[in-house]
Design an enzyme around this catalytic site. Structure first.
Site, PDB file in Angstrom:
ATOM      1  N   HIS A  85       0.540   0.892   9.323  1.00 20.03           N
ATOM      2  CA  HIS A  85      -0.739   1.323   8.762  1.00 20.03           C
ATOM      3  C   HIS A  85      -1.559   2.107   9.779  1.00 20.03           C
ATOM      4  CE1 HIS A  85       0.420  -2.378   6.560  1.00 20.03           C
ATOM      5  NE2 HIS A  85       0.061  -1.648   5.516  1.00 20.03           N
TER       6      HIS A  85
ATOM      7  N   GLY B 112       0.806  -1.198   0.000  1.00 14.24           N
ATOM      8  CA  GLY B 112       0.000   0.000   0.000  1.00 14.24           C
ATOM      9  C   GLY B 112       0.847   1.258   0.000  1.00 14.24           C
ATOM     10  N   SER B 113       0.326   2.313  -0.602  1.00 15.74           N
ATOM     11  CA  SER B 113       1.008   3.604  -0.572  1.00 15.74           C
ATOM     12  C   SER B 113       0.855   4.225   0.816  1.00 15.74           C
ATOM     13  CB  SER B 113       0.432   4.519  -1.640  1.00 15.74           C
ATOM     14  OG  SER B 113       0.638   3.980  -2.929  1.00 15.74           O
ATOM     15  N   GLY B 114       1.598   5.311   1.051  1.00 14.12           N
ATOM     16  CA  GLY B 114       1.583   5.966   2.350  1.00 14.12           C
ATOM     17  C   GLY B 114       2.792   5.671   3.202  1.00 14.12           C
ATOM     18  N   HIS B 115       3.719   4.837   2.662  1.00 19.19           N
ATOM     19  CA  HIS B 115       4.929   4.464   3.407  1.00 19.19           C
ATOM     20  C   HIS B 115       6.180   5.084   2.789  1.00 19.19           C
ATOM     21  CE1 HIS B 115       2.301   1.670   5.355  1.00 19.19           C
ATOM     22  NE2 HIS B 115       2.158   0.929   4.281  1.00 19.19           N
TER      23      HIS B 115
ATOM     24  N   ASP C   1      -1.329  -8.627   1.124  1.00 19.89           N
ATOM     25  CA  ASP C   1      -0.109  -8.679   0.324  1.00 19.89           C
ATOM     26  C   ASP C   1       0.266 -10.121   0.013  1.00 19.89           C
ATOM     27  OD1 ASP C   1      -0.159  -5.973   0.828  1.00 19.89           O
ATOM     28  OD2 ASP C   1       1.927  -5.840   1.463  1.00 19.89           O
TER      29      ASP C   1
ATOM     30  N   LYS D 258       5.959  -8.038   2.528  1.00 13.81           N
ATOM     31  CA  LYS D 258       5.748  -7.822   3.965  1.00 13.81           C
ATOM     32  C   LYS D 258       4.563  -8.675   4.416  1.00 13.81           C
ATOM     33  CE  LYS D 258       5.205  -3.373   3.691  1.00 13.81           C
ATOM     34  NZ  LYS D 258       5.187  -3.417   2.204  1.00 13.81           N
TER      35      LYS D 258
END
Length: 334
Positions: A219, A54-57, A110, A105
């Protein structure tokens, strides 16, 4: 909610385009996908490395695409696993005829979606292997996973496995090296504030003015314990001793460390933690050979930090110090 965005629906697409604008010498967008690939890939014969989530990392994962690390990174929506077709597009972008290692991860979505993508690759004759990263010692199971979560230590896997692939190791060898990194890796994080997922528009959890959360996930998952604010020395010691115990580190062992911002904690505070870390390793008679300090795997604008320790042997040390050149991490050989 205050964020510099146009619309929640376009965040990831626009961000990927912006990464290519900023780093054209490293990155290209695979047309019609959420995949960033190396702009100047090797022609043939190299094992490909693919990671994502996921994006945001950010800078994970696109920031690690480049020489000596990843060949492609697959983005999902914010804090959402990439879909199997997107992962498969990443595999195809990374394939140079020697197979592809997937660095995943340990989050349920995932794991499932990367496995489906492997089936698609197998049907097309692309050999794949997978390494599952589960370095977070805070929780055994969580809302997102069965077993330990994968967090910032994943970057050490990218670096070491990427160096082995760049040097010409075959797929089975790169997988063995990556698995040994995971087996010698431990991380734990803390939060001073929550983050706000754009689609939700409000903080994931609330902390009082004198509270911090230990053991948070990337998250925005709440941690395992809410405690009064600690000093930098107390916090570093708390994280450090937990990781040393998890890895059963003993006198004279060699380690590398990562002091990682969760997104809003500035470098000056990370530097204070790094200084305390060095003193702790001297007291416990460990040989601290390398420290990575900065933003490596974040949780949007969360304030907080994570600490990662990696046990080194000669092979892991050599590969960790091998040259790499990516937007987010560079190692120059002198």
């Amino acid at each position: 909610m205050k964020k510099i965005i146009d619309a929640v629906e376009t965040i990831v697409d626009q961000a990927l385009d912006g990464m290519v604008v900023a780093y054209p010498e490293y990155l290209q967008r695979v047309e019609g996908t959420l995949v960033l690939a190396r702009s100047k890939p090797k022609e043939t014969g190299k094992v490909g490395l693919v990671s994502g989530g996921g994006s945001g990392h950010e800078p994970a994962h696109g920031g690690y695409v480049g020489y000596g690390m990843l060949d492609a990174a697959v983005a999902g929506e914010v804090f959402t696993s990439p879909t199997p077709d997107q992962v498969y597009a990443g595999i195809k972008a990374a394939d140079r005829g020697a197979g592809v290692l997937l660095v995943v991860k340990n989050y349920t979505g995932d794991v499932m979606n990367f496995d489906i993508a492997r089936e698609l690759a197998d049907a097309d004759g692309i050999a794949t292997e997978v390494v599952l990263v589960n370095d977070d010692v805070a929780v055994q199971d969580s809302l997102y996973t069965t077993g330990r979560r994968g967090i910032a230590g994943t970057v050490f896997v990218h670096k070491i496995a990427g160096a082995a692939a760049e040097e010409g190791a075959d797929l089975s060898s790169v997988k063995v090296i990556a698995d040994t990194v995971v087996a010698n890796l431990a991380s734990m994080g803390c939060a001073l504030t929550s983050c706000t997922v754009p689609a939700n528009g409000k903080p994931t959890f609330e902390l009082g003015a004198n509270e911090m959360e230990m053991g948070i996930g990337i998250h925005g998952e709440p941690g395992i314990e809410r405690v009064p604010m600690m000093s930098a020395s107390e916090l570093t010691a708390s994280l450090y001793h937990r990781l040393v115990a998890e890895l059963s580190l003993g006198d004279g062992e060699r380690i590398a460390a990562m002091v990682n911002s969760m997104g809003a904690t500035p470098a000056i505070e990370l530097a204070i933690m790094s200084g305390h870390l060095a003193n702790l390793t001297k007291s416990s008679k460990l040989s601290l050979e390398k420290v990575l300090m900065g933003e490596f795997m974040t949780s949007l604008e969360m304030a907080g930090a994570s600490l990662t320790l990696l046990r080194l042997d000669q092979q892991r040390s050599t590969l960790l110090n091998a040259a790499c050149d990516t937007p987010a991490l560079k190692v120059v050989k002198h």
